[in-house]
Enzyme design. Structure first.
Site, PDB file in Angstrom:
ATOM      1  N   TYR A 125      75.734 -20.284 160.584  1.00  0.00           N
ATOM      2  CA  TYR A 125      75.774 -20.721 159.050  1.00  0.00           C
ATOM      3  C   TYR A 125      74.282 -21.070 158.667  1.00  0.00           C
ATOM      4  O   TYR A 125      73.899 -20.450 157.375  1.00  0.00           O
ATOM      5  CB  TYR A 125      76.463 -21.847 158.772  1.00  0.00           C
ATOM      6  CG  TYR A 125      77.986 -21.732 158.785  1.00  0.00           C
ATOM      7  CD1 TYR A 125      78.677 -20.476 159.275  1.00  0.00           C
ATOM      8  CD2 TYR A 125      78.957 -22.860 158.546  1.00  0.00           C
ATOM      9  CE1 TYR A 125      80.144 -20.372 159.541  1.00  0.00           C
ATOM     10  CE2 TYR A 125      80.162 -22.447 158.666  1.00  0.00           C
ATOM     11  CZ  TYR A 125      80.969 -21.474 159.087  1.00  0.00           C
ATOM     12  OH  TYR A 125      82.384 -21.275 159.334  1.00  0.00           O
ATOM     13  N   SER A 274      76.904 -32.715 153.941  1.00  0.00           N
ATOM     14  CA  SER A 274      77.889 -31.575 154.419  1.00  0.00           C
ATOM     15  C   SER A 274      78.261 -31.626 156.061  1.00  0.00           C
ATOM     16  O   SER A 274      78.834 -30.798 156.301  1.00  0.00           O
ATOM     17  CB  SER A 274      77.348 -30.170 154.003  1.00  0.00           C
ATOM     18  OG  SER A 274      76.187 -29.933 154.800  1.00  0.00           O
ATOM     19  N   ARG A 339      67.438 -31.816 153.964  1.00  0.00           N
ATOM     20  CA  ARG A 339      67.865 -33.034 153.222  1.00  0.00           C
ATOM     21  C   ARG A 339      68.271 -34.048 154.317  1.00  0.00           C
ATOM     22  O   ARG A 339      68.948 -33.817 155.241  1.00  0.00           O
ATOM     23  CB  ARG A 339      69.161 -32.417 152.326  1.00  0.00           C
ATOM     24  CG  ARG A 339      69.837 -33.897 151.841  1.00  0.00           C
ATOM     25  CD  ARG A 339      70.843 -33.549 150.542  1.00  0.00           C
ATOM     26  NE  ARG A 339      71.781 -32.917 151.089  1.00  0.00           N
ATOM     27  CZ  ARG A 339      73.023 -32.905 150.366  1.00  0.00           C
ATOM     28  NH1 ARG A 339      72.882 -33.199 148.752  1.00  0.00           N
ATOM     29  NH2 ARG A 339      74.035 -32.282 150.643  1.00  0.00           N
ATOM     30  N   GLY A 456      73.562 -33.885 140.553  1.00  0.00           N
ATOM     31  CA  GLY A 456      74.591 -33.401 141.458  1.00  0.00           C
ATOM     32  C   GLY A 456      75.823 -34.013 140.691  1.00  0.00           C
ATOM     33  O   GLY A 456      76.194 -35.195 140.827  1.00  0.00           O
ATOM     34  N   ASP A 459      78.557 -36.541 142.809  1.00  0.00           N
ATOM     35  CA  ASP A 459      78.327 -37.616 143.173  1.00  0.00           C
ATOM     36  C   ASP A 459      77.888 -38.655 142.219  1.00  0.00           C
ATOM     37  O   ASP A 459      78.361 -39.711 142.165  1.00  0.00           O
ATOM     38  CB  ASP A 459      76.946 -37.652 144.182  1.00  0.00           C
ATOM     39  CG  ASP A 459      77.218 -37.833 145.879  1.00  0.00           C
ATOM     40  OD1 ASP A 459      77.942 -38.824 146.074  1.00  0.00           O
ATOM     41  OD2 ASP A 459      77.019 -36.982 146.613  1.00  0.00           O
ATOM     42  N   ASP A 630      82.749 -31.521 150.132  1.00  0.00           N
ATOM     43  CA  ASP A 630      81.901 -32.468 151.173  1.00  0.00           C
ATOM     44  C   ASP A 630      82.114 -33.800 150.487  1.00  0.00           C
ATOM     45  O   ASP A 630      83.258 -34.247 149.849  1.00  0.00           O
ATOM     46  CB  ASP A 630      80.494 -31.933 151.145  1.00  0.00           C
ATOM     47  CG  ASP A 630      79.729 -32.263 149.696  1.00  0.00           C
ATOM     48  OD1 ASP A 630      80.143 -32.811 148.807  1.00  0.00           O
ATOM     49  OD2 ASP A 630      78.537 -31.935 149.574  1.00  0.00           O
TER      50      ASP A 630
END
EC number: 2.3.3.9
Length: 721
Positions: A125, A274, A339, A456, A459, A630
């Site tokens: 990925y 994630s 991240r 975001g 969140d 996630d």
């Protein structure tokens, strides 16, 4: 496990060996010097980290007390705002000061386009994401609902009727983005290069050229019959691939076989939301894949059509200049950002001198810096940064003091590794309420390091619910996006980014499109992100990146930002501070639907996290629509139910009944997974217990985070085998 002692730290052997044998060689940093530096950082900054977390809890307790003291009274926004200032939650807004971030790559300061987020636990990925800088528009149209599927087009093999629709839509895009002086790209019978210009022959026999000759950027092959024509619009490139012998090109009047879009301009390599990295082995997998991307050696084997194929990082792309005399080299890969974990996470991969887990963000920063040296020193055959920077996204910071703390961590890591000052750039996730309301101060605390701000929504909604847990019952989850605070939050982020001079220095980003199979909807809706002045926005797949790139051809973001700057700020703090509580008395069926929707989403995500260590996946929702989940989506769902429980809208018995019923649904949705462990009928597995904890203990979780419960339960599941 016998740990390795080094400078007062007790290090898991798998991590110690990884640093010594894989990460440190060729960096100029001796492993022992690395651990000495890490030990000093943990000793000096660990207490500050814990103090910042204690302040979060103290502020939350004061806010809870305020709401309890004002229960039953009409909400007084002025009194509430004054209270937030009094306790230090809301700090004075600083005078405007433009950011000074230097040495950023064009992908950060200049080029506007999609951004991928990829879990670092999966090498294939990660490689797919890194290579998603370029993607086939024909494939993206053909393989998704971007063009509606006609039942007559189904079947194995290529369907020409569908292919014709794809080609027509792609050429219509080209007509809009890179128009001809006369006629349409649909009517072209030949492209050639004459005297450094793109010459175009139409089926009428007439010759034409580009309306704007400067949009011709280069070519491959012979000038008289090129194999590729490179075009550019709004800073993004499109390659028109020409091959009259290919299956597609042989039927095309101009021999066009594909259009290859410059797509995922940047990619976030995720060590955080994630992934399910709960111990040293998991952390080393994440770090090892990062190392392979930084030194260019990462590869992954996979089966396709009965053959084993190997995927690795793509090379840069080379074209001749329009005059045919020089070379145009374009980046073959997405610019990679790392991240790290937030300040609130701790890891047992390293224990401090007291035998306690160390702040995971401190370890991530040190290792990320070490791994970046491979790119910075040129240890790789392919470059990530061309400007000597390393990019670290820092999530879940609460307010300006925590941003300052991140900058202090980066400063210490640079000194430890001998990197020039401000090599480590920071991306600020604007996903916690205290960061939103103090965003200008947050940006200015990182004025020499900031390389992005990004909203975001998921969140941020979780924190909105948790912060105001005592204010009353929250509105239904699906109504949240229509609230005044959300629009204000999104506009405020762009406003502050423009006021503080981010263009040219840093990205202004928007959030994720969470439905990877709903590309027609994405094409219709995600245009709003560049129109809002965002230079990038998140997508869930390379295909989505290719399609979202179309939006940056439709909108000149730089020009749009100039318009917005002239218009002045749009968002009001008062709207952001408006709490999304409801006065509704919902019908019993509506309440049941809300509980079921949340419980199904929680179980569908948590069961894979706990039992399989999958931190991000496409999880079918209650209507069997695949959604990328996630920890952010989990935070909203669990906090929403915790709020309704606390406010007496629902009972524990109702939630437990739904959890058991939805567990049966989730088991059925996973029936095709050979390694899946059903939750029903016993309902006593670790995953089911984790889902219960997330809801029933949701109110007591710091800031509503799910990580503490998930990590403990995943470790339990791993220990049980």
């Amino acid at each position: 496990m016998k740990r390795v002692d080094a400078h007062g730290l007790k290090i898991a052997p798998v991590l110690f060996d990884f640093i010594a044998k894989e990460a440190a060689p060729k960096t100029g940093i001796a492993p022992d010097a690395f651990w000495a530096g890490v030990a000093a950082i943990i000793k000096d900054l660990g207490p500050k980290n814990r103090a910042l977390l204690a302040l979060r809890d103290a502020l939350q307790a004061k806010i809870d007390d305020w709401h309890r003291a004002n229960k039953g009274k009409a909400f007084d926004l002025n009194a509430y705002t004054a209270f937030l200032k009094e306790i230090g939650y809301l700090v004075p807004e600083p005078a405007t000061q433009k950011v000074e971030t230097a040495n950023v790559d064009e992908e950060i300061g200049k080029i506007c386009g999609p951004q991928l987020v990829v879990p670092l636990t999966n090498a294939r990925y990660a490689l797919n994401a890194a290579n998603a800088r370029w993607g086939s528009l024909y494939d993206a149209f053909y393989g998704t609902d971007a063009i509606p599927h006609d039942p007559s087009e189904s079947g194995k093999g290529y369907n020409k009727a569908r292919g014709d629709k794809v080609i027509a839509k792609a050429k219509a895009f080209l007509d809009a983005a890179v128009p001809l002086a006369t006629g349409s790209h649909t009517d072209v019978t030949a492209y050639s290069i004459v005297a450094g210009q793109l010459a175009v022959k139409l089926k009428s026999g007439n010759a034409t050229a580009l309306k704007n000759a400067a949009q011709f950027a280069g070519f491959q092959g012979d000038a008289a019959a090129p194999s590729a024509v490179l075009l550019v619009n709004n800073g993004l490139h499109v390659e028109v691939t020409i091959n009259r012998n290919s299956a597609i090109g042989k039927d095309d009047p101009a021999g066009v076989a594909d259009m290859v879009m410059e797509a995922a301009v940047s990619t976030i390599l995720d060590m955080e939301d994630s992934v399910a990295a709960v111990d040293a082995e998991d952390k080393v997998l994440v770090y090892r894949n990062t190392l392979g991307l930084m030194n260019g050696t990462l590869s992954a084997d996979f089966e396709k059509g009965g053959k084993t194929l190997t995927r690795s990082l793509n090379a840069d792309r080379s074209y001749k200049t329009p005059d045919g005399k020089g070379e145009v080299k374009l980046h073959g890969r997405s610019l990679l950002l790392m991240r790290n974990c937030g300040h609130h996470m701790f890891t047992d991969a390293v224990l401090d001198e007291r035998g306690e887990e160390v702040p995971e963000g401190l370890l991530d920063a040190a290792v990320s810096g070490l791994l970046a040296i491979h790119d910075l020193k040129g240890n790789s055959k392919v470059k990530n940064s061309r400007t000597g920077s390393a990019y670290i996204v820092k999530p879940k910071m609460h307010g300006p003091d925590e941003v300052s703390f991140t900058c202090e961590i980066f400063d210490r890591v640079e000194k430890m590794l001998g990197l020039p000052e401000n090599t480590l750039k920071v991306g600020i996730m604007d996903e916690e309420r205290r960061t939103t309301v103090n965003l200008k101060a947050c940006i200015q605390r990182a004025s020499k390091r900031i390389m992005f701000i990004n909203t975001g929504f998921l969140d941020r909604t979780g924190d909105e619910i948790h912060t105001s847990m005592e204010a009353g019952p929250m509105i239904r989850k699906n109504e949240m996006k229509a609230q005044a605070w959300i629009k204000a939050y999104e506009d405020w982020n762009v406003d502050m980014g423009l006021i503080d001079g981010l263009p040219g220095h840093a990205q202004i980003g928007k959030g994720m499109w969470a439905a990877p199979d709903k590309m027609a909807d994405m094409l219709a809706q995600k245009l709003a992100h560049p129109q809002a002045g965002a230079t990038t926005a998140w997508v869930p797949s390379p295909t989505a990146a290719t399609l979202h790139a179309l939006h940056y051809h439709q909108v000149n973001v730089i020009a749009r930002q100039e318009e917005l700057t002239k218009g002045g700020p749009r968002a009001k703090l008062s709207d952001i501070l408006t709490i999304p509580v409801s006065k509704s008395n919902w019908a019993p069926d509506d309440v049941k639907q809300e509980i079921d929707n949340n419980c199904q989403g929680i179980l569908g995500y948590v069961v894979r996290w706990i039992d399989q260590g999958v931190g991000c996946s496409k999880v079918p929702d209650i209507h069997d629509v695949g959604l990328m989940e996630d920890r952010a989506t989990l935070r909203i769902s669990s906090q929403h139910l915790a709020n309704w429980l606390h406010q007496g809208v629902i009972t524990e018995a109702q939630v437990m009944e739904s959890l058991k019923r939805m567990a049966v649904v989730v088991d059925k949705q996973n029936a095709g997974d050979a390694i899946y462990k059903p939750m029903a009928p016993a309902f006593d597995g670790v995953a089911f217990k984790a889902a219960c904890d997330l809801i029933f203990k949701g109110r007591e979780q710091p800031n509503g985070y799910t990580e503490y419960i998930l990590t403990a339960r995943r470790r339990e599941a791993k220990a049980a085998g």
